[in-house]
Design a protein around this motif. Sequence first.
Motif, short mmCIF file in Angstrom:
data_model
loop_
_atom_site.label_atom_id
_atom_site.label_comp_id
_atom_site.label_asym_id
_atom_site.label_seq_id
_atom_site.Cartn_x
_atom_site.Cartn_y
_atom_site.Cartn_z
N PRO A 355 0.80 -1.23 0.00
CA PRO A 355 0.00 0.00 0.00
C PRO A 355 0.84 1.28 0.00
O PRO A 355 0.32 2.37 -0.32
CB PRO A 355 -0.83 -0.12 1.28
CG PRO A 355 -0.97 -1.59 1.49
CD PRO A 355 0.35 -2.15 1.07
N GLN A 356 2.12 1.18 0.33
CA GLN A 356 2.97 2.37 0.31
C GLN A 356 3.20 2.89 -1.10
O GLN A 356 3.69 4.01 -1.29
CB GLN A 356 4.31 2.06 1.00
CG GLN A 356 4.17 1.85 2.49
CD GLN A 356 5.39 1.20 3.12
OE1 GLN A 356 6.52 1.54 2.78
NE2 GLN A 356 5.18 0.25 4.02
N ILE A 357 2.83 2.08 -2.10
CA ILE A 357 2.89 2.57 -3.48
C ILE A 357 2.00 3.81 -3.61
O ILE A 357 2.32 4.75 -4.35
CB ILE A 357 2.44 1.47 -4.47
CG1 ILE A 357 3.36 0.26 -4.37
CG2 ILE A 357 2.43 2.01 -5.90
CD1 ILE A 357 2.90 -0.94 -5.19
N PHE A 358 0.88 3.83 -2.87
CA PHE A 358 0.00 5.00 -2.90
C PHE A 358 0.65 6.19 -2.19
O PHE A 358 0.42 7.34 -2.56
CB PHE A 358 -1.36 4.66 -2.29
CG PHE A 358 -2.15 3.69 -3.11
CD1 PHE A 358 -2.90 4.12 -4.19
CD2 PHE A 358 -2.14 2.33 -2.81
CE1 PHE A 358 -3.63 3.22 -4.97
CE2 PHE A 358 -2.86 1.42 -3.58
CZ PHE A 358 -3.61 1.87 -4.66
N ASN A 359 1.46 5.91 -1.15
CA ASN A 359 2.25 6.99 -0.53
C ASN A 359 3.18 7.62 -1.55
O ASN A 359 3.37 8.85 -1.58
CB ASN A 359 3.07 6.44 0.64
CG ASN A 359 2.25 6.22 1.90
OD1 ASN A 359 2.12 5.08 2.36
ND2 ASN A 359 1.68 7.26 2.46
N VAL A 360 3.77 6.77 -2.41
CA VAL A 360 4.66 7.27 -3.46
C VAL A 360 3.87 8.09 -4.47
O VAL A 360 4.28 9.19 -4.87
CB VAL A 360 5.37 6.09 -4.17
CG1 VAL A 360 6.21 6.61 -5.34
CG2 VAL A 360 6.25 5.32 -3.19
N LEU A 361 2.71 7.58 -4.87
CA LEU A 361 1.89 8.26 -5.87
C LEU A 361 1.45 9.64 -5.37
O LEU A 361 1.40 10.60 -6.14
CB LEU A 361 0.67 7.41 -6.21
CG LEU A 361 -0.17 7.86 -7.40
CD1 LEU A 361 0.65 7.81 -8.69
CD2 LEU A 361 -1.42 6.98 -7.53
N GLY A 369 14.60 4.77 -1.06
CA GLY A 369 15.08 5.75 -0.10
C GLY A 369 15.22 5.11 1.26
O GLY A 369 14.89 3.93 1.44
N PRO A 370 15.69 5.82 2.26
CA PRO A 370 15.78 5.27 3.61
C PRO A 370 14.40 4.88 4.13
O PRO A 370 13.43 5.63 3.93
CB PRO A 370 16.36 6.43 4.44
CG PRO A 370 17.03 7.31 3.43
CD PRO A 370 16.22 7.19 2.18
N ARG A 371 14.28 3.74 4.76
CA ARG A 371 12.99 3.31 5.30
C ARG A 371 12.55 4.27 6.41
O ARG A 371 13.34 4.63 7.29
CB ARG A 371 13.07 1.89 5.85
CG ARG A 371 13.14 0.81 4.80
CD ARG A 371 11.85 0.72 4.01
NE ARG A 371 10.72 0.36 4.86
CZ ARG A 371 9.46 0.67 4.59
NH1 ARG A 371 9.17 1.39 3.52
NH2 ARG A 371 8.49 0.28 5.39
N PRO A 372 11.30 4.73 6.39
CA PRO A 372 10.82 5.66 7.43
C PRO A 372 10.58 4.93 8.74
O PRO A 372 9.92 3.89 8.76
CB PRO A 372 9.52 6.20 6.84
CG PRO A 372 9.02 5.10 5.95
CD PRO A 372 10.25 4.44 5.39
N HIS A 373 11.12 5.45 9.81
CA HIS A 373 10.93 4.85 11.13
C HIS A 373 9.81 5.58 11.88
O HIS A 373 9.45 6.71 11.54
CB HIS A 373 12.22 4.93 11.95
CG HIS A 373 13.35 4.16 11.34
ND1 HIS A 373 14.66 4.40 11.66
CD2 HIS A 373 13.37 3.17 10.41
CE1 HIS A 373 15.44 3.58 10.98
NE2 HIS A 373 14.68 2.82 10.21
N LYS A 395 13.62 11.81 0.42
CA LYS A 395 12.34 11.16 0.69
C LYS A 395 12.54 9.72 1.17
O LYS A 395 13.41 9.01 0.67
CB LYS A 395 11.48 11.14 -0.58
CG LYS A 395 10.76 12.44 -0.89
CD LYS A 395 9.78 12.23 -2.04
CE LYS A 395 9.02 13.51 -2.34
NZ LYS A 395 8.03 13.31 -3.42
N PRO A 396 11.74 9.28 2.14
CA PRO A 396 11.82 7.87 2.57
C PRO A 396 11.30 6.97 1.46
O PRO A 396 10.54 7.40 0.59
CB PRO A 396 10.90 7.83 3.80
CG PRO A 396 9.92 8.94 3.57
CD PRO A 396 10.70 10.02 2.87
#
Length: 453
Positions: A355-361, A369-373, A395-396
Amino acid sequence: MFQSLIDGLIIVVLLYLIAVTNRGYFTSVDLLFGLTLLITMAFFYDLLGVYRRHSSASGKVLSLAKSWGLTFMVLLSIIYLLQNQIQISHAYSQVIIFQLFFYGFIGQVIAHLGFRAFHVRTRKASTAKSIVVGTGQLAFYVHERINQNPWIPERVVGLISTPAEPGDNLSEDEQKKVIGKLEDIEQIVRQNDIRSVYFAVSLESSPMIKDVYFKLLDLNVDIHWAPNIFALQLINHSVKEFAGIPILTLSETPLLGTHYLMKEIEDKILAVVAIILAAPILIGTAIAVKINSPGPIIFKQSRTGWDGKEFMIWKFRSMYVNQPDPGQVRQATKDDPRVTKVGKFIRRTSIDELPQIFNVLFGSMSMVGPRPHAVQHNQEYSAMITSYLSRHRIKPGITGLAQVRGFRGETEDLELMRKRVEHDLEYINNWSVAMDIYILVKTVFTLFNDRAY
């Protein structure tokens, strides 16, 4: 600049000769093809540093092979896409394409190695002598880079020790390169006919440069200063000029100007393609999560993003719904009882991250990028790891350099997190579209890594 013009001229002449030899004429399609080829060459040759990096002869040939190969891969894709519109496939047979690729590569190799040999020969006849003030790591680095670079018409004859860096702890080979002390620098310059002096000292030694500088001015030598800033944790450092003032940038995001535009285009295109390809998996996983346990399909959590701005990250819910202690975020561990049956599978295969593909979109994340913690983890680790928060200068991402190198999943101890941060900063300092593609490809082979749970 001169070498790039020679390469362009070689390709233009070859394209004309090959077209005329095989077809007997040169058309507007040939002109369009040639312009597209030169533009694509300029992009990939700049991206891979063909004209900026001075390596060995074999290294130069390898660099040309990579850049020329990528150029033709893109060019063949363009021919395939446009073949119906301008009948370019008819104009360019396999024979013409192969001849241009083969002779173009051979011509560039001959030009690069020939110009390199010519420059090395003329350099020997007009090499100026120089010295480096300092005996630290940076001083030896400057010494080595100048003497190994065939394009610099200088040769470092030795290093000068300073009171702050007397060179007492140097190895025997390093001590041989030290030819004197700072108090004798004027005499050394005169006796050795030195034309350039490089200061490569620590920041603490900077005040002494002023006194030595005015002494050297009377000797008519070129004076350069390479401040030793590498004890700091540099983030995408660079040297610029602002209103005539030299600016030494110690920390800066790499996503500026055209780099930002390239990253955005890359992310949006990849996100759309990924959503289309992963649609069946997304739908199937959503159904499985809903049937397996009560609760929402999507898990949302506040994470720290680009330049420290918070955003809500999306994942498929892989745990049972629970009420965590306020202000505390526990990392998932192996055999964590909070993880559902479906959750174990989607976490191990990284499907929960899709679902993080939608975060990218929507622009809050990048594909790479660095994984967001979690925000709470950032507060905890930033107090224990130097430059930890510098990983937010880009950007993460859904995947990153640290993840494909094995630092994925739970960080059981501080050293593992420190290693992850080191790889994140390495990514920021070396970011390129080519690096993103490499990481995305390698991610496929790390999906079933044992550290994923």
